[in-house]
Enzyme design. Structure first.
Site, PDB file in Angstrom:
ATOM      1  N   GLY A  36      56.315  58.056  22.933  1.00 16.10           N
ATOM      2  CA  GLY A  36      55.435  56.903  22.956  1.00 16.10           C
ATOM      3  C   GLY A  36      55.257  56.304  21.570  1.00 16.10           C
ATOM      4  O   GLY A  36      55.482  56.977  20.563  1.00 16.10           O
TER       5      GLY A  36
ATOM      6  N   PRO B 214      53.446  54.821  18.223  1.00 15.51           N
ATOM      7  CA  PRO B 214      52.368  55.419  17.444  1.00 15.51           C
ATOM      8  C   PRO B 214      50.994  54.957  17.933  1.00 15.51           C
ATOM      9  O   PRO B 214      50.838  53.826  18.377  1.00 15.51           O
ATOM     10  CB  PRO B 214      52.608  54.895  16.027  1.00 15.51           C
ATOM     11  CG  PRO B 214      54.015  54.447  15.996  1.00 15.51           C
ATOM     12  CD  PRO B 214      54.391  54.076  17.398  1.00 15.51           C
ATOM     13  N   GLY B 215      50.029  55.840  17.845  1.00 11.65           N
ATOM     14  CA  GLY B 215      48.645  55.463  18.122  1.00 11.65           C
ATOM     15  C   GLY B 215      48.256  55.536  19.580  1.00 11.65           C
ATOM     16  O   GLY B 215      47.151  55.180  19.949  1.00 11.65           O
TER      17      GLY B 215
ATOM     18  N   GLU C 150      57.881  37.775  34.898  1.00  6.18           N
ATOM     19  CA  GLU C 150      58.142  39.051  35.570  1.00  6.18           C
ATOM     20  C   GLU C 150      58.000  38.908  37.085  1.00  6.18           C
ATOM     21  O   GLU C 150      58.747  39.529  37.838  1.00  6.18           O
ATOM     22  CB  GLU C 150      57.214  40.150  35.046  1.00  6.18           C
ATOM     23  CG  GLU C 150      57.387  40.472  33.551  1.00  6.18           C
ATOM     24  CD  GLU C 150      58.811  40.816  33.153  1.00  6.18           C
ATOM     25  OE1 GLU C 150      59.551  41.409  33.975  1.00  6.18           O
ATOM     26  OE2 GLU C 150      59.212  40.460  32.025  1.00  6.18           O
TER      27      GLU C 150
ATOM     28  N   HIS D 163      61.357  37.766  38.443  1.00  2.31           N
ATOM     29  CA  HIS D 163      62.312  38.872  38.607  1.00  2.31           C
ATOM     30  C   HIS D 163      61.942  39.704  39.831  1.00  2.31           C
ATOM     31  O   HIS D 163      62.785  40.047  40.651  1.00  2.31           O
ATOM     32  CB  HIS D 163      62.264  39.815  37.397  1.00  2.31           C
ATOM     33  CG  HIS D 163      62.806  39.243  36.122  1.00  2.31           C
ATOM     34  ND1 HIS D 163      63.977  38.539  36.046  1.00  2.31           N
ATOM     35  CD2 HIS D 163      62.345  39.316  34.841  1.00  2.31           C
ATOM     36  CE1 HIS D 163      64.201  38.196  34.782  1.00  2.31           C
ATOM     37  NE2 HIS D 163      63.221  38.650  34.026  1.00  2.31           N
TER      38      HIS D 163
ATOM     39  N   ASP E 224      67.619  38.032  29.066  1.00  2.00           N
ATOM     40  CA  ASP E 224      68.091  37.939  30.456  1.00  2.00           C
ATOM     41  C   ASP E 224      69.414  37.179  30.512  1.00  2.00           C
ATOM     42  O   ASP E 224      70.356  37.583  31.182  1.00  2.00           O
ATOM     43  CB  ASP E 224      67.072  37.177  31.322  1.00  2.00           C
ATOM     44  CG  ASP E 224      65.760  37.930  31.435  1.00  2.00           C
ATOM     45  OD1 ASP E 224      65.765  39.147  31.228  1.00  2.00           O
ATOM     46  OD2 ASP E 224      64.745  37.276  31.737  1.00  2.00           O
TER      47      ASP E 224
HETATM   48  P1  ADP Z   1      49.910  59.279  18.099  1.00  2.00           P
HETATM   49  O1  ADP Z   1      49.964  60.743  17.816  1.00  2.00           O
HETATM   50  O2  ADP Z   1      50.531  58.904  19.409  1.00  2.00           O
HETATM   51  O3  ADP Z   1      50.397  58.406  16.990  1.00  2.00           O
HETATM   52  P2  ADP Z   1      47.082  59.745  17.941  1.00  2.00           P
HETATM   53  O4  ADP Z   1      46.913  60.832  18.927  1.00  2.00           O
HETATM   54  O5  ADP Z   1      47.128  60.134  16.518  1.00  2.00           O
HETATM   55  O6  ADP Z   1      48.369  58.880  18.288  1.00  2.00           O
HETATM   56  O7  ADP Z   1      45.944  58.673  18.189  1.00  2.00           O
HETATM   57  C1  ADP Z   1      45.196  58.125  17.143  1.00  2.00           C
HETATM   58  C2  ADP Z   1      43.756  57.901  17.543  1.00  2.00           C
HETATM   59  O8  ADP Z   1      43.662  56.877  18.515  1.00  2.00           O
HETATM   60  C3  ADP Z   1      43.134  59.108  18.187  1.00  2.00           C
HETATM   61  O9  ADP Z   1      42.625  59.988  17.249  1.00  2.00           O
HETATM   62  C4  ADP Z   1      42.043  58.486  19.038  1.00  2.00           C
HETATM   63  O10 ADP Z   1      40.916  58.190  18.255  1.00  2.00           O
HETATM   64  C5  ADP Z   1      42.651  57.173  19.465  1.00  2.00           C
HETATM   65  N1  ADP Z   1      43.283  57.279  20.783  1.00  2.00           N
HETATM   66  C6  ADP Z   1      44.587  57.089  21.086  1.00  2.00           C
HETATM   67  N2  ADP Z   1      44.818  57.243  22.398  1.00  2.00           N
HETATM   68  C7  ADP Z   1      43.632  57.570  22.954  1.00  2.00           C
HETATM   69  C8  ADP Z   1      43.218  57.871  24.287  1.00  2.00           C
HETATM   70  N3  ADP Z   1      44.083  57.864  25.326  1.00  2.00           N
HETATM   71  N4  ADP Z   1      41.905  58.171  24.495  1.00  2.00           N
HETATM   72  C9  ADP Z   1      41.039  58.173  23.464  1.00  2.00           C
HETATM   73  N5  ADP Z   1      41.368  57.910  22.197  1.00  2.00           N
HETATM   74  C10 ADP Z   1      42.644  57.589  21.920  1.00  2.00           C
HETATM   75 ZN    ZN Z   2      63.169  38.613  31.895  1.00  2.00          ZN
END
Ligand code: ADP
Ligand code: ZN
Length: 613
Positions: free
Chosen positions: A203, A205-206, A427, A430, A503
């Site tokens: 996935g 980042p974040g 979408e 499609h 496309d």
């Molecule tokens: P990744 O490892 O995928 O880069 P992280 O796990 O470090 O992402 O996520 C960073 C921050 O974003 C987490 O510490 C949290 O605060 C917030 N966060 C991300 N996804 C969620 C989620 N599904 N539920 C709650 N908080 C989330």
């Molecule tokens: Zn398309």
């Protein structure tokens, strides 16, 4: 979280350090050769050599005298303050130069200082690094660089539970047997069940990969090791491998535990894909990782490895083999419902007044990652603190949103409302063709307008069986489906956007093949036209004409289908605008149509295998 990369991490850092060390060594070597080749002689000895005619050159700088003997050797000496230089003039064949009075050679001093500074800085960094990587246990390599710099959390320190992770239901479900295994490894061995030792989390980042991994540890009440693979790779060959060894040794000691390896692609990208310099080093590190994994795939250690990446496509195949990272978990961008849940999780930590409308925040955050959402809440709290108010209000959320959106704009796509609507229609186009031509197209799987990567939306269909051949009708249907995105946009908005570029590219490729390789044109016959330059201009323009004709035919077919089923198109688009992601079942339900029975195949790797437009 989007962890900022350390300044000079990985390749570039290795490069800079190597460069600096080389410069340092060269400078020091210069000094050393200078000192070794130059003899320091007493004045008396110098005096003797001079009168014996052994000296070829002399350079005087105040009391400092440097010179060269006739045999080429250098020397230096200090002469008395009242030294009578006329003694030199009595010698024959001697070059005598009086230098302008200057105490030292500036360039030499400067380069010396620089050299010392650089080496000092280098040693200091190494010392710091070895200190920060922990103090217990024996390290290997200089200053313990061979120790892994993984962070370890004992079970009591891991406070995150599944409830703290909003959304991500699929991923959580997939991880249940990991928790099961960690809690009760005996049960697995008794049943002879396959032990889930390595799982790859995929996935952007974040989106909560780290959080989820930690929550697994929290649920299983076990220790948690966290490390970024990029921190394995250092400048010395062998360091990465010994860090991996060290990490796994520590993990075994602390079993049951989870080892979380972030950015696994930093060591695990397939060979030949350079990550800056140090390819040998990377490969050795990767090999060590594979060895360790194989080692405890057969042992009884209750250690589970979770690795994270956003680039599964670059990973070395060896990593994905059975017994290694043979399970994959998707950690996608949150959809509308999950975004609300994430906002709710984070808003618990701050105070808000009643003006805050979370639904509204939710709707304006398409394409935000979990970390972005956490940031919005955090930013709103900061704004309240700055204003000296106890509770955040709607305006603060508005401003927080603007700030995060601005920050994101540089990194990824931010959608305006019109973009969102156009994407929904695109979408829907499609999707509708997919549904209307069920015999020729692979069954619809799902459709989404949550942006992923650089795509604004995606329609997924499921391959029913491995396809070895397709017929003309199928290929034309596929081209029609590809055209339908743009057509739907035009029908609704009377506007053309750039979103259909990809496309068209795919469609052109398919039709080119039909005409040039498969004999599916009217005027060219069953001839294979391989290379564009090999045939006459006339043939080229014939191919061109045929390609355009077939594309137009498919376009017209799609346009008619969409126009005749405009109500259905609107329904799908509106459904998408509302919930951003629709499963095939939901689409059929919206349209009040019966979903054809699909020979359901394993859904595990649908995302990877399915065709998407
Ligand atoms: P990744 O490892 O995928 O880069 P992280 O796990 O470090 O992402 O996520 C960073 C921050 O974003 C987490 O510490 C949290 O605060 C917030 N966060 C991300 N996804 C969620 C989620 N599904 N539920 C709650 N908080 C989330
Ligand atoms: Zn398309």
């Amino acid at each position: 979280m989007r962890r900022p990369k350390k300044f000079f991490s990985g390749g570039p850092r290795t490069f800079v350090i190597t460069f600096v060390v080389i410069v340092g060594i060269v400078l020091l070597a210069q000094l050393v050769t200078h000192m070794m080749n130059t003899d320091h002689v007493a004045y008396s000895q110098f005096s003797e050599s001079l009168t014996k005619g052994k000296i070829a050159q002399l350079y005087q700088n105040g009391q400092q005298v440097e010179g060269v003997y006739r045999d080429g050797k250098r020397f230096e000496t200090v002469v008395p303050a009242n030294w009578d230089y006329r003694i030199v003039e009595r010698q024959k064949d001697i070059a005598y130069v009086i230098l302008p009075p200057r105490q030292f050679s500036l360039p030499l001093i400067l380069s010396l200082l620089l050299g010392f500074f650089i080496l000092g800085a280098f040693l200091w960094t190494m010392l710091r690094q070895s200190r920060s990587s922990g103090s217990s246990g024996g390290g290997s390599g200089i200053f313990g660089v061979g120790r892994s710099n993984a962070q370890m959390f004992v079970p009591e320190q891991v406070k995150v539970k599944f409830d703290d992770v909003a959304g991500l239901h699929g991923a959580k479900e997939d991880l249940l047997d990991v928790i099961d295994f960690l809690k009760n490894p005996k049960k697995f061995s008794k049943l002879g069940a396959k032990v889930p030792k390595g799982t790859l989390m995929i996935g952007e980042p974040g989106n909560g990969k780290t959080l989820l991994a930690k929550a697994v540890a929290g649920e299983a009440n076990c220790a948690f090791f966290s490390v970024s693979a990029s921190s394995f790779v250092e400048m010395f060959v062998g360091v990465g491998a010994s860090r991996v060894r060290d990490l796994f040794a520590r993990a075994r000691k602390n079993a049951p535990c989870i080892v979380f390896i972030d950015e696994i692609d930093a060591v695990g990208s397939h060979r030949g894909r350079g990550y800056g310099g140090g390819n040998d080093e990377r490969e050795q590190t990767l090999n060590q990782l594979l060895t360790e994994m194989d080692g405890f795939a057969t042992s009884d250690d209750t250690v589970v490895i979770l690795a994270a990446t956003n680039r599964p496509d670059v990973l070395d195949r060896a990593l994905l083999r059975p017994g290694r990272f043979d399970r994959q978990v998707n950690v996608p961008y949150p959809d509308v419902r999950s975004r609300l849940q994430i906002l709710q999780v984070h808003i618990k930590n701050i105070k808000c007044d009643s003006s805050v409308d979370l639904d509204k925040v939710d709707r304006s955050t398409v394409g935000f990652s979990g970390a972005d959402l956490a940031n919005v809440v955090n930013e709103a709290a900061i704004l309240a603190a700055k204003a000296g108010i106890k509770k955040s209000n709607a305006d603060m959320f508005e401003e927080a949103l603007d700030r995060i959106t601005l920050g994101k704009e540089h990194k990824s796509i931010v959608l305006t409302e019109l973009d969102r609507e156009m994407t929904a229609y695109h979408e829907a186009g499609h999707t509708l063709i997919n549904i209307l031509l069920p015999d020729d197209l692979e069954p619809l799987h799902k459709v989404t307008i949550v942006p992923r990567g650089r795509a604004l939306g995606v329609t997924f269909s499921l391959p029913e069986r491995d396809k070895y051949s397709s017929n003309e009708a199928e290929m034309k249907a596929l081209v029609a489906k590809l055209m339908a995105g743009r057509i739907a946009e035009e029908l609704k908005f009377d506007k053309r956007a750039t979103g259909a570029h990809n496309d068209f590219e795919k469609a052109t490729e398919i039709v080119q093949k039909m005409v040039r390789f498969y004999g599916m044109s009217e005027s060219l016959g069953n001839v294979v036209y391989k290379d564009n330059d090999q045939f006459s201009d006339e043939t080229v323009s014939l191919i061109d004409q045929e390609v355009r004709r077939i594309v137009k035919e498919c376009y017209d077919m799609a346009a008619k289908l969409l126009r005749d089923n405009r109500d259905k198109l609107d329904k799908i688009a509106n459904g998408l605008l509302e919930s951003e992601l629709l499963s095939a079942a939901q689409v059929y339900a919206l349209l009040d149509m019966e979903q054809p029975k699909v020979a359901t195949l394993e859904l595990e790797s649908v995302e990877a295998d399915s065709t998407s437009v």
